[in-house]
Design a protein around this motif. Structure first.
Motif, PDB file in Angstrom:
ATOM      1  N   PHE A 167       0.845  -1.195   0.000  1.00  0.00           N
ATOM      2  CA  PHE A 167       0.000   0.000   0.000  1.00  0.00           C
ATOM      3  C   PHE A 167       0.878   1.242   0.000  1.00  0.00           C
ATOM      4  CE2 PHE A 167       0.171  -2.207   4.046  1.00  0.00           C
ATOM      5  CZ  PHE A 167       0.832  -1.312   4.866  1.00  0.00           C
ATOM      6  N   ASP A 168       0.267   2.382  -0.314  1.00  0.00           N
ATOM      7  CA  ASP A 168       1.026   3.629  -0.375  1.00  0.00           C
ATOM      8  C   ASP A 168       1.039   4.312   0.998  1.00  0.00           C
ATOM      9  OD1 ASP A 168      -1.429   4.948  -0.055  1.00  0.00           O
ATOM     10  OD2 ASP A 168      -1.686   5.263  -2.212  1.00  0.00           O
ATOM     11  N   ASP A 169       1.634   5.510   1.052  1.00  0.00           N
ATOM     12  CA  ASP A 169       1.796   6.201   2.331  1.00  0.00           C
ATOM     13  C   ASP A 169       0.470   6.611   2.966  1.00  0.00           C
ATOM     14  OD1 ASP A 169       4.509   5.924   2.208  1.00  0.00           O
ATOM     15  OD2 ASP A 169       4.905   7.949   1.430  1.00  0.00           O
ATOM     16  N   SER A 170      -0.573   6.724   2.167  1.00  0.00           N
ATOM     17  CA  SER A 170      -1.884   7.077   2.720  1.00  0.00           C
ATOM     18  C   SER A 170      -2.586   5.878   3.334  1.00  0.00           C
ATOM     19  CB  SER A 170      -2.772   7.692   1.634  1.00  0.00           C
ATOM     20  OG  SER A 170      -3.184   6.688   0.707  1.00  0.00           O
ATOM     21  N   GLY A 171      -2.076   4.675   3.040  1.00  0.00           N
ATOM     22  CA  GLY A 171      -2.709   3.454   3.524  1.00  0.00           C
ATOM     23  C   GLY A 171      -3.610   2.790   2.504  1.00  0.00           C
ATOM     24  N   ALA A 184      12.048 -13.061  -2.826  1.00  0.00           N
ATOM     25  CA  ALA A 184      11.755 -12.139  -3.928  1.00  0.00           C
ATOM     26  C   ALA A 184      10.296 -11.700  -3.898  1.00  0.00           C
ATOM     27  CB  ALA A 184      12.099 -12.795  -5.263  1.00  0.00           C
ATOM     28  N   ASP A 185       9.392 -12.653  -3.638  1.00  0.00           N
ATOM     29  CA  ASP A 185       7.968 -12.316  -3.550  1.00  0.00           C
ATOM     30  C   ASP A 185       7.719 -11.361  -2.381  1.00  0.00           C
ATOM     31  OD1 ASP A 185       7.313 -13.834  -5.736  1.00  0.00           O
ATOM     32  OD2 ASP A 185       6.726 -15.600  -4.579  1.00  0.00           O
ATOM     33  N   MET A 186       8.349 -11.643  -1.253  1.00  0.00           N
ATOM     34  CA  MET A 186       8.153 -10.791  -0.080  1.00  0.00           C
ATOM     35  C   MET A 186       8.701  -9.393  -0.305  1.00  0.00           C
ATOM     36  SD  MET A 186       9.009 -13.438   3.032  1.00  0.00           S
ATOM     37  CE  MET A 186       8.250 -15.070   3.088  1.00  0.00           C
ATOM     38  N   ASP A 187       9.832  -9.312  -0.999  1.00  0.00           N
ATOM     39  CA  ASP A 187      10.438  -7.998  -1.247  1.00  0.00           C
ATOM     40  C   ASP A 187       9.507  -7.083  -2.041  1.00  0.00           C
ATOM     41  OD1 ASP A 187      12.693  -8.656   0.146  1.00  0.00           O
ATOM     42  OD2 ASP A 187      13.888  -9.186  -1.625  1.00  0.00           O
ATOM     43  N   MET A 188       8.684  -7.676  -2.928  1.00  0.00           N
ATOM     44  CA  MET A 188       7.747  -6.879  -3.718  1.00  0.00           C
ATOM     45  C   MET A 188       6.638  -6.273  -2.853  1.00  0.00           C
ATOM     46  SD  MET A 188       7.171  -8.935  -7.292  1.00  0.00           S
ATOM     47  CE  MET A 188       6.284 -10.267  -6.477  1.00  0.00           C
ATOM     48  N   MET A 189       6.400  -6.864  -1.662  1.00  0.00           N
ATOM     49  CA  MET A 189       5.265  -6.458  -0.841  1.00  0.00           C
ATOM     50  C   MET A 189       5.692  -5.722   0.434  1.00  0.00           C
ATOM     51  SD  MET A 189       3.099  -7.757  -2.891  1.00  0.00           S
ATOM     52  CE  MET A 189       1.571  -7.460  -2.006  1.00  0.00           C
ATOM     53  N   ARG A 190       6.964  -5.412   0.572  1.00  0.00           N
ATOM     54  CA  ARG A 190       7.441  -4.840   1.830  1.00  0.00           C
ATOM     55  C   ARG A 190       6.938  -3.413   2.064  1.00  0.00           C
ATOM     56  NH1 ARG A 190      10.570  -8.319   4.328  1.00  0.00           N
ATOM     57  NH2 ARG A 190      11.818  -9.794   3.084  1.00  0.00           N
ATOM     58  N   THR A 191       6.799  -3.097   3.352  1.00  0.00           N
ATOM     59  CA  THR A 191       6.413  -1.769   3.807  1.00  0.00           C
ATOM     60  C   THR A 191       7.540  -1.221   4.684  1.00  0.00           C
ATOM     61  OG1 THR A 191       4.057  -2.319   3.800  1.00  0.00           O
ATOM     62  CG2 THR A 191       4.735  -0.489   5.206  1.00  0.00           C
ATOM     63  N   ASP A 192       7.799   0.044   4.608  1.00  0.00           N
ATOM     64  CA  ASP A 192       8.808   0.670   5.456  1.00  0.00           C
ATOM     65  C   ASP A 192       8.372   0.539   6.923  1.00  0.00           C
ATOM     66  OD1 ASP A 192      10.635   2.212   6.769  1.00  0.00           O
ATOM     67  OD2 ASP A 192      10.109   4.093   5.753  1.00  0.00           O
ATOM     68  N   PRO A 193       9.171  -0.135   7.781  1.00  0.00           N
ATOM     69  CA  PRO A 193       8.799  -0.244   9.199  1.00  0.00           C
ATOM     70  C   PRO A 193       8.538   1.116   9.849  1.00  0.00           C
ATOM     71  CG  PRO A 193      10.631  -1.721   8.699  1.00  0.00           C
ATOM     72  CD  PRO A 193      10.417  -0.846   7.481  1.00  0.00           C
ATOM     73  N   GLY A 194       9.198   2.165   9.347  1.00  0.00           N
ATOM     74  CA  GLY A 194       8.968   3.497   9.888  1.00  0.00           C
ATOM     75  C   GLY A 194       7.540   3.962   9.670  1.00  0.00           C
ATOM     76  N   HIS A 249      -8.567   0.522   1.795  1.00  0.00           N
ATOM     77  CA  HIS A 249      -7.569   0.989   2.762  1.00  0.00           C
ATOM     78  C   HIS A 249      -7.276  -0.081   3.799  1.00  0.00           C
ATOM     79  CE1 HIS A 249      -6.431   5.354   2.403  1.00  0.00           C
ATOM     80  NE2 HIS A 249      -7.234   5.188   1.375  1.00  0.00           N
ATOM     81  N   VAL A 250      -6.118   0.084   4.424  1.00  0.00           N
ATOM     82  CA  VAL A 250      -5.680  -0.846   5.454  1.00  0.00           C
ATOM     83  C   VAL A 250      -5.922  -0.233   6.824  1.00  0.00           C
ATOM     84  CG1 VAL A 250      -3.300   0.018   5.504  1.00  0.00           C
ATOM     85  CG2 VAL A 250      -3.769  -2.344   6.171  1.00  0.00           C
ATOM     86  N   HIS A 251      -6.326  -1.068   7.778  1.00  0.00           N
ATOM     87  CA  HIS A 251      -6.463  -0.655   9.175  1.00  0.00           C
ATOM     88  C   HIS A 251      -5.501  -1.502   9.988  1.00  0.00           C
ATOM     89  CE1 HIS A 251      -8.156   0.580  13.006  1.00  0.00           C
ATOM     90  NE2 HIS A 251      -8.288  -0.690  13.334  1.00  0.00           N
ATOM     91  N   LEU A 252      -4.462  -0.873  10.524  1.00  0.00           N
ATOM     92  CA  LEU A 252      -3.430  -1.611  11.246  1.00  0.00           C
ATOM     93  C   LEU A 252      -3.897  -2.004  12.645  1.00  0.00           C
ATOM     94  CD1 LEU A 252      -0.084   0.232  10.392  1.00  0.00           C
ATOM     95  CD2 LEU A 252      -0.910  -1.965   9.519  1.00  0.00           C
ATOM     96  N   PHE A 253      -3.497  -3.205  13.023  1.00  0.00           N
ATOM     97  CA  PHE A 253      -3.836  -3.759  14.342  1.00  0.00           C
ATOM     98  C   PHE A 253      -2.628  -4.544  14.816  1.00  0.00           C
ATOM     99  CE2 PHE A 253      -5.400  -7.353  16.886  1.00  0.00           C
ATOM    100  CZ  PHE A 253      -6.130  -6.692  17.864  1.00  0.00           C
ATOM    101  N   ASP A 254      -2.325  -4.468  16.119  1.00  0.00           N
ATOM    102  CA  ASP A 254      -1.163  -5.207  16.610  1.00  0.00           C
ATOM    103  C   ASP A 254      -1.416  -5.823  17.973  1.00  0.00           C
ATOM    104  OD1 ASP A 254       1.409  -6.203  16.189  1.00  0.00           O
ATOM    105  OD2 ASP A 254       2.323  -4.635  17.411  1.00  0.00           O
TER     106      ASP A 254
END
Length: 424
Positions: A167-171, A184-194, A249-254
């Motif tokens: 997803f993009d910076d807006s979510g 390789a597949d995972m690298d395509m889907m990574r999100t900046d931990p920041g 949109h994504v809704h983060l949960f942890d």
């Protein structure tokens, strides 16, 4: 919130991954933590979030589930709340079994098209978690989304068992990949931990975000997606379609969240609840886990060693028995000098008034028996000096002597009778 949102809980699957616990009951009706049923989790999360209009879609072995819902979730006529079961049925428009999660909702769309419904929340019936859906609705409204999906940051190791998103910076979600197996597949889907950290969630270095299978749709969007496609499954078909055609949109949960749809996951999650520091707290008064009220007597123990165990109402445990890392269900009767270690006893549906008649044991666990790394389903009659212990040479998945072994866990089916001296 309860006036314009409807929840749909998907409980119609055959539950093959939880067999034999689902041999005689539907998956949402499987007992949890000795006192609850799996279905109590999503319903309780809804009620604690102010959502009290809930449809439960069922299909397989649903009699006990219907009974539990009917006896548990009764609302007064002034609040307008309900938990209503929608089973697969024959109508003038046709009649067939549900062909998947999306097809199940499609067959019941007329109930979602009633006036005054703006949002539809779609939940699974085999997850253990505690979530306030009001937070998810806020994310959905603020983003102006057509659909919002709850998501959990995961490690590379865990990502191979989930669908992960990009997803993009807006979510806003732009990509979805089911169970990536390669780096390789995972690298395509990574999100900046920041980015995850900036949303108030500690990423702990996690750079992949996985779907939790919890969806919030605008009602009209959901109707259009299902009416305009033949797709049968939400996770594999409808959600990817939504990403291409709609604003998702994504809704983060942890918080704590576990998919307990397999024997191993179910076993581990239950025993974790009995641990000294359980990851999921059953005693949260602000967000309780609701279930059917029973008028059972207190449990009676006599000369028993107990460590890291849950013992529910109506149980009797006699002298010299040892319970370690156990969940003991309602009305369990455990004889003298019994050892139960790393095990789940689901208990009984009634108190047994019959003593052993010589042809079969009494209901419960007979004296001198040993049970380890096992699940004993409801209403079992286990004789004296029985050993339910995994012995060397047995496969991790096999059927032997009337019991099942799944993922290395011994499962004694519901209403089994194991005579005195029985061994695996």
């Amino acid at each position: 919130m309860s006036k314009n949102i409807i929840c749909v809980i998907l409980g119609g699957g055959q539950g093959t991954r939880l067999f034999p616990l689902t041999e005689l009951r539907s998956k949402p009706a499987v007992p949890l933590a000795g006192n609850y049923r799996l279905i109590d989790v999503p319903i309780s999360n809804c009620l604690n979030s102010g959502i009290n209009r809930i449809y439960l879609l069922t299909q397989f072995n649903s009699v006990s589930l219907h009974r539990h819902v009917r006896q548990t979730y009764a609302f007064d006529r002034f609040g307008g709340g309900f938990v209503e079961i929608l089973a697969a049925q024959q109508t003038v428009d046709g009649g067939r079994w549900y062909q998947g999660t999306a097809d199940a909702v499609r067959q019941q769309l007329r109930y979602l098209q009633q006036p005054g419904i703006d949002y539809v929340l779609i939940l699974s019936g085999d997850q253990l978690y505690r979530m306030d859906f009001r937070d998810m609705l806020t994310t959905h409204i603020n983003a102006g989304a057509d659909a919002t999906i709850a998501a959990l940051p995961v490690t590379d190791k865990d990502a191979s068992g989930f669908g992960v998103m990009r997803f993009d910076d807006s979510g806003r979600v732009h990509g979805f990949l089911e169970k990536p197996q390669s780096i390789a597949d995972m690298d395509m889907m990574r999100t900046d931990p920041g980015w995850i950290d900036s949303r108030g969630i500690d990423s702990k270095g996690r750079s992949l975000v996985a779907s939790m299978g919890i969806y919030l749709f605008k009602r009209d969007t959901l109707v259009e997606l299902l009416d305009g496609s033949p797709y049968k499954d939400f996770g594999k078909e409808v959600f990817p379609l939504s990403i291409r055609a709609r604003k998702v949109h994504v809704h983060l949960f942890d918080g704590y969240w576990e998919d307990i749809g397999t024997i191993r996951a179910f076993f581990d999650a239950n025993l974790a609840l009995a641990s000294e520091n359980p990851p999921f707290e059953l005693t949260n008064e602000a967000c309780p886990l609701f279930t059917r009220a029973r008028s059972l007597p207190p449990t009676r123990l006599s000369g028993v060693h107990v460590k890291n165990s849950i013992i529910t109402d109506g149980c009797q445990v006699q002298d010299g028995s040892r319970l370690e890392n156990c969940v003991i269900g309602v009305r369990s009767r455990i004889g003298a000098n019994v050892t139960i270690r790393n095990a789940i006893l689901m208990g009984s549906d009634m108190f047994d008034r019959e003593a052993s008649d010589g042809t079969r044991p009494a209901l419960g666990i007979g004296e001198g028996s040993v049970i380890e790394n096992a699940i004993v389903d409801k209403n079992c009659r286990i004789g004296r000096n029985v050993r339910i212990v995994h012995r060397p040479g047995l496969d991790a998945n096999c059927d032997v002597n009337g019991v099942y072994i799944r993922d290395g866990i011994i499962v004694v089916p519901k209403e089994s009778v194991l005579p005195d001296g029985w061994t695996l």
